[in-house]
Design a protein around this motif. Structure first.
Motif, PDB file in Angstrom:
ATOM      1  N   THR A 460      23.169  38.485 -49.084  1.00 58.08           N
ATOM      2  CA  THR A 460      23.030  38.158 -47.669  1.00 58.08           C
ATOM      3  C   THR A 460      21.900  37.146 -47.493  1.00 58.08           C
ATOM      4  O   THR A 460      20.755  37.405 -47.854  1.00 58.08           O
ATOM      5  CB  THR A 460      22.743  39.422 -46.838  1.00 58.08           C
ATOM      6  OG1 THR A 460      23.860  40.314 -46.966  1.00 58.08           O
ATOM      7  CG2 THR A 460      22.540  39.077 -45.374  1.00 58.08           C
ATOM      8  N   VAL A 461      22.240  36.002 -46.930  1.00 59.34           N
ATOM      9  CA  VAL A 461      21.296  34.886 -46.839  1.00 59.34           C
ATOM     10  C   VAL A 461      20.293  35.071 -45.712  1.00 59.34           C
ATOM     11  O   VAL A 461      19.102  34.819 -45.875  1.00 59.34           O
ATOM     12  CB  VAL A 461      22.072  33.560 -46.665  1.00 59.34           C
ATOM     13  CG1 VAL A 461      21.112  32.396 -46.467  1.00 59.34           C
ATOM     14  CG2 VAL A 461      22.972  33.314 -47.868  1.00 59.34           C
ATOM     15  N   GLN A 462      20.757  35.504 -44.558  1.00 58.28           N
ATOM     16  CA  GLN A 462      19.885  35.611 -43.385  1.00 58.28           C
ATOM     17  C   GLN A 462      18.846  36.712 -43.616  1.00 58.28           C
ATOM     18  O   GLN A 462      19.189  37.869 -43.876  1.00 58.28           O
ATOM     19  CB  GLN A 462      20.740  35.926 -42.151  1.00 58.28           C
ATOM     20  CG  GLN A 462      20.181  35.414 -40.851  1.00 58.28           C
ATOM     21  CD  GLN A 462      19.098  36.341 -40.311  1.00 58.28           C
ATOM     22  OE1 GLN A 462      19.119  37.534 -40.583  1.00 58.28           O
ATOM     23  NE2 GLN A 462      18.170  35.786 -39.557  1.00 58.28           N
ATOM     24  N   PRO A 463      17.535  36.406 -43.577  1.00 59.45           N
ATOM     25  CA  PRO A 463      16.493  37.364 -43.954  1.00 59.45           C
ATOM     26  C   PRO A 463      16.522  38.668 -43.174  1.00 59.45           C
ATOM     27  O   PRO A 463      16.375  39.745 -43.753  1.00 59.45           O
ATOM     28  CB  PRO A 463      15.196  36.592 -43.701  1.00 59.45           C
ATOM     29  CG  PRO A 463      15.577  35.154 -43.830  1.00 59.45           C
ATOM     30  CD  PRO A 463      16.971  35.070 -43.268  1.00 59.45           C
ATOM     31  N   GLN A 464      16.704  38.590 -41.850  1.00 61.44           N
ATOM     32  CA  GLN A 464      16.708  39.823 -41.043  1.00 61.44           C
ATOM     33  C   GLN A 464      17.896  40.706 -41.396  1.00 61.44           C
ATOM     34  O   GLN A 464      17.767  41.935 -41.489  1.00 61.44           O
ATOM     35  CB  GLN A 464      16.708  39.487 -39.547  1.00 61.44           C
ATOM     36  CG  GLN A 464      15.400  38.937 -39.025  1.00 61.44           C
ATOM     37  CD  GLN A 464      15.201  37.458 -39.345  1.00 61.44           C
ATOM     38  OE1 GLN A 464      16.153  36.763 -39.726  1.00 61.44           O
ATOM     39  NE2 GLN A 464      13.976  36.970 -39.198  1.00 61.44           N
ATOM     40  N   ALA A 465      19.049  40.083 -41.594  1.00 65.10           N
ATOM     41  CA  ALA A 465      20.239  40.853 -41.961  1.00 65.10           C
ATOM     42  C   ALA A 465      20.066  41.471 -43.344  1.00 65.10           C
ATOM     43  O   ALA A 465      20.474  42.619 -43.583  1.00 65.10           O
ATOM     44  CB  ALA A 465      21.477  39.955 -41.922  1.00 65.10           C
ATOM     45  N   ARG A 466      19.457  40.708 -44.277  1.00 65.62           N
ATOM     46  CA  ARG A 466      19.239  41.247 -45.620  1.00 65.62           C
ATOM     47  C   ARG A 466      18.274  42.433 -45.573  1.00 65.62           C
ATOM     48  O   ARG A 466      18.494  43.457 -46.219  1.00 65.62           O
ATOM     49  CB  ARG A 466      18.701  40.174 -46.565  1.00 65.62           C
ATOM     50  CG  ARG A 466      18.536  40.695 -47.998  1.00 65.62           C
ATOM     51  CD  ARG A 466      18.246  39.613 -49.009  1.00 65.62           C
ATOM     52  NE  ARG A 466      16.911  39.070 -48.905  1.00 65.62           N
ATOM     53  CZ  ARG A 466      16.619  37.872 -48.404  1.00 65.62           C
ATOM     54  NH1 ARG A 466      17.595  37.083 -47.981  1.00 65.62           N
ATOM     55  NH2 ARG A 466      15.378  37.438 -48.333  1.00 65.62           N
TER      56      ARG A 466
END
Length: 522
Positions: A460-466
């Protein structure tokens, strides 16, 4: 995917070099000079001196350029790094992208490793050398952790290390790096001797020579400092702190570290041989496969007692994999409360009203108060009906056996080199899968739901989602008692007042970060 570039200078060494020696007493044995042989902090600590990494981390684990000046994404599956020019290995040969490619491809080829570094290389599907100072890494799926992972891999010389064995590194034949110090001598169980690299690309260390003395016995290590035989020691034994602090010639530096101290639980059926009834008859099954038994063990341990009495405050009780400040930490996940009555009830519901006997293992010379922690937990388990047969041993013996899953319940520590929860999740919790580079240090746990969350998080690229996925995976693993977290260990160094050291959150003892105190001679 957005580009990520780092161009700040590396602020790690003093600007002027002094013709002086430095001697440091280390608490843990160094088992190999081959930087790829074992993902083991004492080995990697020494490797930091002889070899560089593409990306360096400061004492708080913040990244900065190492052999890579910058890194960015070319597309969703490609990372590109621009390498530092005019860098030479200790033998005078030039550093190029070919050395980087060779180093990363060497990692999975190491024979008889107690713990490979493949967790941090498996995501790379192919490597392209664009030119001598440009290299590209291809991944099969979008993978945002390429820079984090590659910051862990030491870069060796292709010329020196091609076809070299780990023994060739130990002898010095292949121990050729670009780091601030050169290899001089390695005597297993005794010392590592290094000399300043006068041609280092960065600021020179303050010390002409460095000797790391292996002093795994606490009393011997402290005595060496008190007598002046060494300038500094790491892992100061808790009972000796007060005495050292009273010595006007010495000083102490403490750092709250990222290392998790935990008990691994071997939940495979093969581990059933480690359990028996109180009368000594084999149980025939592994009780750790029952969640209620794992929960009972979790409740039987008083973390406040361990941190407060055994550690004398040199740690922070925890229920999770990383501490505050790292991605994956959850403020609402508190340490499991000590509840011996609840533990006994759970054991009875699981079919063990009288408890059982089990083996309990750990090292006796690796972590702060490690053997005392094992003994304390054995006593706590005994109070709820689990009789623990304690067997602690030197780290050099313990880790190869533990990583093969030879123990039932064992004390281990883990420091997240990638600076987020993905590190312990991939290495300790994910089902062991050599092809994927997962579970390299998993002693016997498997949960498909947790595996799915981990594998989703790391792509998962997006930091918050990761981070949300890392938290979900952590919570699922904690709820399933995949391991038993105890505390995050503080690290304490002691040294003469003639030297200074800032301390590091990753526990490493870097000679290049020691400096002489102004106005004094070492």
């Amino acid at each position: 995917m957005a580009a990520a570039v780092a161009t700040a200078p590396l602020p790690m060494l003093v600007s002027s070099a002094l013709a002086a020696p430095l001697s440091i007493g280390l608490a843990a044995d160094v088992t190999s000079m081959d930087p790829h042989f074992h993902l083991y902090v004492p080995n990697q600590n020494i490797a930091d001196h002889v070899y560089d990494r593409l990306i360096h981390r400061d004492e708080k684990l913040y990244p900065s350029p190492g052999l890579a000046l910058s890194w960015k994404t070319v597309d969703d599956l490609t990372w590109e790094m621009k390498l530092r020019p005019n860098v030479r290995f200790h033998d005078g040969s030039p550093f190029t992208a070919e050395d980087v490619k060779f180093s990363i491809e060497r990692v999975p080829t190491i024979k008889d490793s107690p713990g490979l570094m493949t967790t941090y290389t498996r995501a790379i599907a192919s490597i392209e050398v664009v030119d001598p100072l440009t290299i590209r890494f291809k991944t099969a799926t979008p993978y945002p952790l390429v820079p984090n992972d590659l910051a862990i891999i030491p870069i060796v010389s292709k010329k020196a290390a091609a076809n070299a064995t780990s023994a060739d590194f130990n002898s010095g034949k292949a121990a050729i790096g670009t780091g601030p110090f050169k290899f001089v001598r390695f005597s297993r169980g005794d010392r590592v001797e290094l000399a300043r690299n006068e041609a280092y690309w960065g600021p020179k260390p303050a010390w002409e020579t460095v000797t790391f003395r292996i002093l795994t016995n606490d009393a011997s290590r402290v005595a060496a400092l008190l007598s002046g035989d060494v300038d500094a020691i790491d892992n100061v034994p808790v009972p000796d702190l007060a005495r050292i602090k009273k010595d006007a010639n010495l000083q102490v530096v403490a750092k709250t570290g990222y290392r998790l101290i935990y008990f691994g639980l071997n939940q495979t059926e093969a581990a059933a041989t480690h359990f028996s009834t109180k009368a000594g008859a084999p149980l025939g099954t592994n009780p750790l496969r029952d969640l209620r038994v794992r929960q009972a063990i979790n409740k039987a341990i008083s973390r406040d007692t361990i941190v407060g009495r055994v550690m004398e405050g040199a740690g922070t009780a925890t229920a999770q994999l990383v501490n505050s400040g790292l991605p994956g930490y959850m403020t609402d996940l508190q340490p499991t409360s000590y509840d011996p009555n609840g533990a006994r009830d759970l054991l009875a519901k699981a079919g063990y009203p009288e408890g059982f006997r089990m083996d309990l293992n750990g090292p006796n010379n690796r972590y702060l108060m490690d053997d005392q922690i094992v003994q304390a937990v054995a006593q706590m388990l005994g109070r709820v009906g689990i009789t623990a047969a304690v067997d602690v041993m030197p780290a050099a013996t313990f880790f190869p056996r533990n990583n093969k899953g030879e123990f039932a319940m064992s004390l281990v520590g883990w420091a997240p080199d990638s600076a987020e929860a993905s590190s312990p999740l991939r290495a300790l919790i994910a089902t062991k899968d050599a092809q994927k580079g997962l579970g390299n240090f998993n002693v016997g746990y498997s949960n498909k739901k947790v595996d799915e969350l981990i594998e989703r998080a790391v792509v998962t690229v997006q930091p918050q989602a990761r981070e949300k996925l890392l938290q979900e995976a952590t919570r699922a693993a904690v709820d399933d008692v995949a391991i038993v977290p105890i505390h995050h260990q503080a690290t304490v160094w002691a040294m003469k007042r003639t030297v200074r050291y800032p301390g590091r959150a990753d526990e490493r003892t870097h000679a290049m970060e020691f400096t002489p105190t102004a106005g004094t001679k070492n």
